[in-house]
Design an enzyme around this catalytic site. Structure first.
Site, mmCIF file in Angstrom:
data_model
loop_
_atom_site.group_PDB
_atom_site.id
_atom_site.type_symbol
_atom_site.label_atom_id
_atom_site.label_comp_id
_atom_site.label_asym_id
_atom_site.label_seq_id
_atom_site.Cartn_x
_atom_site.Cartn_y
_atom_site.Cartn_z
ATOM 1 N N ARG A 38 -15.856 -10.975 1.116
ATOM 2 C CA ARG A 38 -15.155 -9.756 1.496
ATOM 3 C C ARG A 38 -15.300 -8.654 0.348
ATOM 4 N NH1 ARG A 38 -14.509 -12.951 4.736
ATOM 5 N NH2 ARG A 38 -12.224 -13.743 5.597
ATOM 6 N N LYS B 281 -3.378 -4.241 15.626
ATOM 7 C CA LYS B 281 -3.977 -2.776 15.047
ATOM 8 C C LYS B 281 -5.074 -2.369 15.892
ATOM 9 C CE LYS B 281 -2.119 -2.899 11.252
ATOM 10 N NZ LYS B 281 -1.483 -1.735 10.566
ATOM 11 N N LEU C 252 -5.937 -14.027 -0.795
ATOM 12 C CA LEU C 252 -6.281 -14.844 -1.905
ATOM 13 C C LEU C 252 -5.966 -14.571 -3.325
ATOM 14 C CD1 LEU C 252 -8.519 -16.870 -2.876
ATOM 15 C CD2 LEU C 252 -10.063 -14.807 -2.718
ATOM 16 N N LEU D 5 13.037 -2.922 4.935
ATOM 17 C CA LEU D 5 13.256 -3.706 3.966
ATOM 18 C C LEU D 5 12.670 -5.269 4.250
ATOM 19 C CD1 LEU D 5 16.205 -2.338 2.136
ATOM 20 C CD2 LEU D 5 13.862 -2.025 1.505
ATOM 21 N N PHE E 34 2.625 3.199 7.463
ATOM 22 C CA PHE E 34 2.030 2.072 6.916
ATOM 23 C C PHE E 34 2.926 0.966 7.647
ATOM 24 C CE2 PHE E 34 1.258 4.601 3.287
ATOM 25 C CZ PHE E 34 0.074 4.418 2.750
ATOM 26 N N ASN F 41 10.082 -6.772 4.508
ATOM 27 C CA ASN F 41 9.015 -7.363 3.473
ATOM 28 C C ASN F 41 8.867 -6.479 2.184
ATOM 29 O OD1 ASN F 41 6.842 -9.170 3.007
ATOM 30 N ND2 ASN F 41 5.186 -7.930 4.047
ATOM 31 N N ASP G 210 14.961 0.914 11.086
ATOM 32 C CA ASP G 210 13.886 -0.043 12.061
ATOM 33 C C ASP G 210 13.104 0.935 13.048
ATOM 34 O OD1 ASP G 210 12.813 -1.681 13.776
ATOM 35 O OD2 ASP G 210 14.308 -3.008 14.104
ATOM 36 N N SER H 28 -7.254 -1.861 9.826
ATOM 37 C CA SER H 28 -7.949 -2.506 8.933
ATOM 38 C C SER H 28 -9.045 -3.165 9.508
ATOM 39 C CB SER H 28 -6.738 -4.020 9.404
ATOM 40 O OG SER H 28 -7.421 -5.104 8.938
ATOM 41 N N ILE I 8 0.881 -1.161 0.064
ATOM 42 C CA ILE I 8 -0.170 -0.043 0.166
ATOM 43 C C ILE I 8 0.901 1.085 0.008
ATOM 44 C CG2 ILE I 8 -1.933 1.150 1.144
ATOM 45 C CD1 ILE I 8 -2.547 -1.609 2.297
ATOM 46 N N TYR J 153 -2.057 -10.100 15.032
ATOM 47 C CA TYR J 153 -2.026 -8.943 14.098
ATOM 48 C C TYR J 153 -3.224 -8.064 14.255
ATOM 49 C CZ TYR J 153 -3.219 -6.776 9.837
ATOM 50 O OH TYR J 153 -3.632 -5.771 8.927
HETATM 51 C C1 UD1 Z 1 -7.519 -10.620 6.736
HETATM 52 C C2 UD1 Z 1 -8.226 -9.154 7.212
HETATM 53 C C3 UD1 Z 1 -7.590 -8.105 6.887
HETATM 54 C C4 UD1 Z 1 -6.165 -8.170 7.023
HETATM 55 C C5 UD1 Z 1 -5.542 -9.397 6.287
HETATM 56 C C6 UD1 Z 1 -4.012 -9.614 6.521
HETATM 57 C C7 UD1 Z 1 -10.463 -9.630 7.959
HETATM 58 C C8 UD1 Z 1 -11.997 -9.593 7.428
HETATM 59 N N1 UD1 Z 1 -9.613 -9.472 6.966
HETATM 60 O O1 UD1 Z 1 -7.669 -10.684 5.380
HETATM 61 O O2 UD1 Z 1 -7.932 -7.099 7.480
HETATM 62 O O3 UD1 Z 1 -5.494 -6.932 6.674
HETATM 63 O O4 UD1 Z 1 -6.024 -10.496 6.847
HETATM 64 O O5 UD1 Z 1 -3.460 -10.702 5.855
HETATM 65 O O6 UD1 Z 1 -10.422 -9.930 8.959
HETATM 66 N N2 UD1 Z 1 -9.055 -17.765 0.788
HETATM 67 C C9 UD1 Z 1 -8.966 -18.939 0.104
HETATM 68 N N3 UD1 Z 1 -8.071 -19.335 -0.121
HETATM 69 C C10 UD1 Z 1 -6.677 -18.787 0.131
HETATM 70 C C11 UD1 Z 1 -6.561 -17.492 0.567
HETATM 71 C C12 UD1 Z 1 -7.822 -17.096 0.980
HETATM 72 O O7 UD1 Z 1 -10.230 -19.359 0.038
HETATM 73 O O8 UD1 Z 1 -5.628 -19.529 -0.335
HETATM 74 C C13 UD1 Z 1 -10.189 -17.038 1.068
HETATM 75 C C14 UD1 Z 1 -10.267 -16.565 2.697
HETATM 76 O O9 UD1 Z 1 -11.071 -17.651 3.170
HETATM 77 C C15 UD1 Z 1 -11.371 -15.418 2.661
HETATM 78 C C16 UD1 Z 1 -10.795 -14.556 1.334
HETATM 79 O O10 UD1 Z 1 -10.191 -15.876 0.332
HETATM 80 O O11 UD1 Z 1 -12.557 -15.669 2.691
HETATM 81 C C17 UD1 Z 1 -9.839 -13.563 1.558
HETATM 82 O O12 UD1 Z 1 -8.805 -14.102 2.443
HETATM 83 P P1 UD1 Z 1 -7.334 -13.318 2.546
HETATM 84 O O13 UD1 Z 1 -6.984 -12.691 1.176
HETATM 85 O O14 UD1 Z 1 -6.516 -13.936 3.422
HETATM 86 O O15 UD1 Z 1 -7.675 -11.881 3.397
HETATM 87 P P2 UD1 Z 1 -8.734 -11.914 4.738
HETATM 88 O O16 UD1 Z 1 -8.493 -13.047 5.525
HETATM 89 O O17 UD1 Z 1 -9.867 -11.093 4.377
#
Ligand code: UD1
Length: 337
Positions: free
Chosen positions: A232, A154, A201, A33, A80, A35, A58, A125, A12, A150
């Site tokens: 989401r 926050k 995801l 650095l 951030f 991540n 740091d 978040s 971000i 985490y």
């Molecule tokens: C969560 C937090 C977000 C935070 C982030 C940090 C919530 C609502 N969100 O993100 O605020 O900044 O963690 O990493 O608490 N999924 C799959 N398969 C995968 C990966 C994800 O099905 O391999 C699904 C998850 O179950 C979820 C969606 O995809 O339903 C999004 O997942 P992800 O991208 O990990 O984000 P959040 O869990 O929403």
């Protein structure tokens, strides 16, 4: 106007830095650095033609933070820098508390020594809402017990900022609660750079599509949602970056010495995991190898934003589509391969 961007080489932070530079702000980018990498700095330069100052610092180190504030006279700060892996935080909570909370405390200590109220934007978040009782989520919703260290970090940072505000300290703060940022810069030169196996995801989808991962596991399809998968609010990284510009411009105009606001930043639209996968396949004309697996521990079923407060008060709105976010995420993956 000189702006400190901590974590400015992260996902971000880098997109926001580009927009700030394009708006004419002078930047001091601080990053440890842990991540990210310095290539991001080169690409920020390629996009904007500008050379922001970069300091590898740091922020847990109090002396380094003091030095930073002695060396520069900031007009604004966007903070951030933080660790962000939910999984890692469960295995090493200490790391998250020390870094995420410690860095904020060090910065606040320096701000308190200044003779002027600082314009300060904090990255929070939607995780602070936990599983909300109804949708869409607005800023007045109760903050639930955080599911992970985490999330706890926050929440704690938000509490610290509110305490400073209530103590009447000269401090102009906006906290942004991000929903799920995805996508990349239109040039494909900067984007999300997960280290190791991605947890989120979209990077998992793009790495599967390119063949780095065998298949994507959809974490559960037996939830009480439209298609059984979690919902989401996916927000384009460029729209999210732009929200920071709106906040900074607002803070610079505020007359009050002690100003405090919290805004959700999301698209306002709930999208299921399967909907996102289908859209990714359609816009990029790719077949994705995915399987339905077990639910992920601690996953929230449903989270999408009521973003009307930031729209009404700061005139921010989304300009980019979900389709564009998934296209740019894919271009970015192709570029870094
Ligand atoms: C969560 C937090 C977000 C935070 C982030 C940090 C919530 C609502 N969100 O993100 O605020 O900044 O963690 O990493 O608490 N999924 C799959 N398969 C995968 C990966 C994800 O099905 O391999 C699904 C998850 O179950 C979820 C969606 O995809 O339903 C999004 O997942 P992800 O991208 O990990 O984000 P959040 O869990 O929403």
């Amino acid at each position: 106007m000189q702006v400190l961007v901590t974590g400015g080489l992260g996902y971000i932070g880098s997109h926001t830095s580009v927009l700030l530079l394009e708006k004419g702000y002078n930047l001091v980018i601080v990053d440890d650095l842990s991540n990210s990498n310095e290539k991001v700095l080169k690409n920020i330069n390629k996009i904007t033609g500008k050379n922001p100052i970069f300091e590898k610092i740091d922020l847990k180190n109090k002396n380094s933070v003091s030095k930073l504030f002695k060396n520069y006279d900031f007009d604004g700060i966007i903070h951030f820098a933080a660790h962000k892996s939910v999984n890692e935080s469960v295995n090493d909570p200490e790391k998250y508390f020390k870094n995420n909370i410690g860095s904020l405390e060090n910065i606040i200590s320096e701000i308190k020594l200044l003779k002027k109220p600082m314009n300060f934007i904090f990255s929070s978040s939607c995780t602070v809402y936990g599983q909300a009782d109804s949708m869409p989520i607005n800023e007045s919703f109760e903050l639930k017990k955080a599911e992970s260290p985490y999330g706890q970090s926050k929440k704690k940072c938000e509490e610290i900022l509110e305490t400073h505000h209530k103590s009447g300290h000269s401090f102009k703060n906006i906290t942004l609660r991000y929903f799920n940022p995805i996508g990349a810069h239109p040039t494909g030169l900067i984007g999300e750079l997960p280290i190791g196996t991605p947890e989120n995801l979209v990077p998992y989808i793009t790495q599967t599509a390119i063949g780095k991962r065998d298949y994507l596991t959809v974490f559960g399809n037996d939830y009480n949602t439209k298609d059984g998968t979690c919902i989401r609010d996916y927000i384009h990284i460029m729209d999210l970056a732009h929200a920071h510009i709106c906040c900074l411009e607002r803070l610079m105009k505020v007359d009050e010495d002690n100003f405090f606001r919290v805004y959700n930043v999301g698209s306002g639209k709930g999208t299921s995991v399967l909907e996102l996968i289908n859209l990714f396949e359609n816009v990029n004309q790719i077949k994705l190898n995915y399987r339905i697996g077990n639910r992920r521990n601690g996953d929230i079923v449903n989270a999408y934003a009521d973003a009307s407060k930031i729209k009404n008060e700061l005139n921010w709105s989304t300009k980019y589509s979900l389709e564009n976010a998934l296209k740019t995420a894919w271009s970015w993956q192709l570029n870094i391969n």
